[in-house]
Design an enzyme around this catalytic site. Sequence first.
Site, mmCIF file in Angstrom:
data_model
loop_
_atom_site.group_PDB
_atom_site.id
_atom_site.type_symbol
_atom_site.label_atom_id
_atom_site.label_comp_id
_atom_site.label_asym_id
_atom_site.label_seq_id
_atom_site.Cartn_x
_atom_site.Cartn_y
_atom_site.Cartn_z
ATOM 1 N NE ARG A 199 -2.264 8.628 -4.262
ATOM 2 C CZ ARG A 199 -1.290 8.861 -4.185
ATOM 3 N NH1 ARG A 199 -0.503 7.879 -3.647
ATOM 4 N NH2 ARG A 199 -0.877 10.340 -3.997
ATOM 5 C CG LEU B 176 -1.948 -1.241 1.437
ATOM 6 C CD1 LEU B 176 -2.756 -0.977 2.841
ATOM 7 C CD2 LEU B 176 -2.838 -1.101 0.198
ATOM 8 C CG ASP B 177 0.241 4.383 -2.802
ATOM 9 O OD1 ASP B 177 0.929 3.650 -3.294
ATOM 10 O OD2 ASP B 177 -0.398 4.986 -3.407
ATOM 11 N NE ARG B 178 5.294 8.541 5.190
ATOM 12 C CZ ARG B 178 6.044 9.589 5.409
ATOM 13 N NH1 ARG B 178 6.684 10.189 4.274
ATOM 14 N NH2 ARG B 178 6.468 9.866 6.659
#
Length: 289
Positions: free
Chosen positions: A232, A133-135
Site C-alpha cells: 500500500r 494480513l491487514d484487516r
Amino acid sequence: MEATWRYTGQKPVKIKKFLQSLGMGHRLFNEIKKGQGQFLVDHRVVRPTTQILPNQPLTIKVAPEPADPTVAVSHEPLKVVYEDDSWLVIDKPAGVTSVPGPSITNGTVLNRVKGHLEKQGSEDLRPHLITRLDRFTSGLLLVAKHHVASSMISQQVQQHRMLKEYTAVVSGRFADGHGIIDQPIVRREGQAARIIAPDGQQAVTEYWVEDQEPDWARLRLQLHTGRTHQIRVHLASKGHPLIGDHLYGGDLTRADHQLLHASRLAFLDPFSREQLTFTSPLPEEFNEF
C-alpha cells in the site's frame, strides 16, 4: 509433539547441526537441551551432543504448549485451505483482523484458529501466525499449529524465502509492464500510516501489470520483504494507490476497502521437505469491480 527426520548425509553429523540445516532455531534447540523435550536416535534417548550416522532417524519430542489465557476462543467461520499436523493455510476474508488488539479482542483469525484446534481436541492450543494480513486485505495466510513448526520455518521467514504473491487493483496508468520498488518504510510515532523515509527499514516490492485500463490497472505483486502496509505504501508513493484504500489516498467511490488479495503462497515444509504451494481465487468484490 513428535517429529522424525532421516539423516541422508554421507558423514556423521551432530544433532544440532542437522536440526539447524532443517531450519530449527537456537531457542528451541536449547529448550529441548535443557529438559523441555527429548532427542532420540533409532528410538533411543540420546544427549544433544550425539552424532547421527548416515541413514539414522532423529526424533524430537516436545511437550504441548499450554493455551494463552489472554487469547479468547472463537468458533466463527474459518476457511481452511490446507491442514496437516503442523500447518494450517487459511483463506481470510476482507474485514477480519489477523490477531487481537486493543480495539478487537475476539473474532480474529488467531481466535478462530484456537477454537478450531480446541474443537479438534488438540493438545497444542497456542497457534502461531507465520504470515499476517491487514484487516481489509483478503487471501492466504500461514499458521503454525505448534511452536516446533514456528521455529522450523523461522529461517525461511527471516531470509524472505517464502513466496508471497498478491493481486491488487490500483489507480492510474503504468508506463512499464514490470518494475521493482525498493524504498525504505518507517512508522512515525502517533501515526497509523507508514511513510517512505531514508531511516526506514528496507522494503522491496516487485510488480507485473496484468491488465491496464484507461484509469486503473490490475497488478500481480511479489513481496521480497515483509513490512507492514508495504504494498500500500509503495504503490501510493508512486502515484498508484490501491482502489478503496482509505489510509493512502485510494479512490473510495469504487470500493469500500482496498482491493488487495494474497493470492499465492509457497514454502518448503521443514517436516516433509516438500515444496507446498497454494492459490486463492479473487473474491467477488474484485469481479464486481
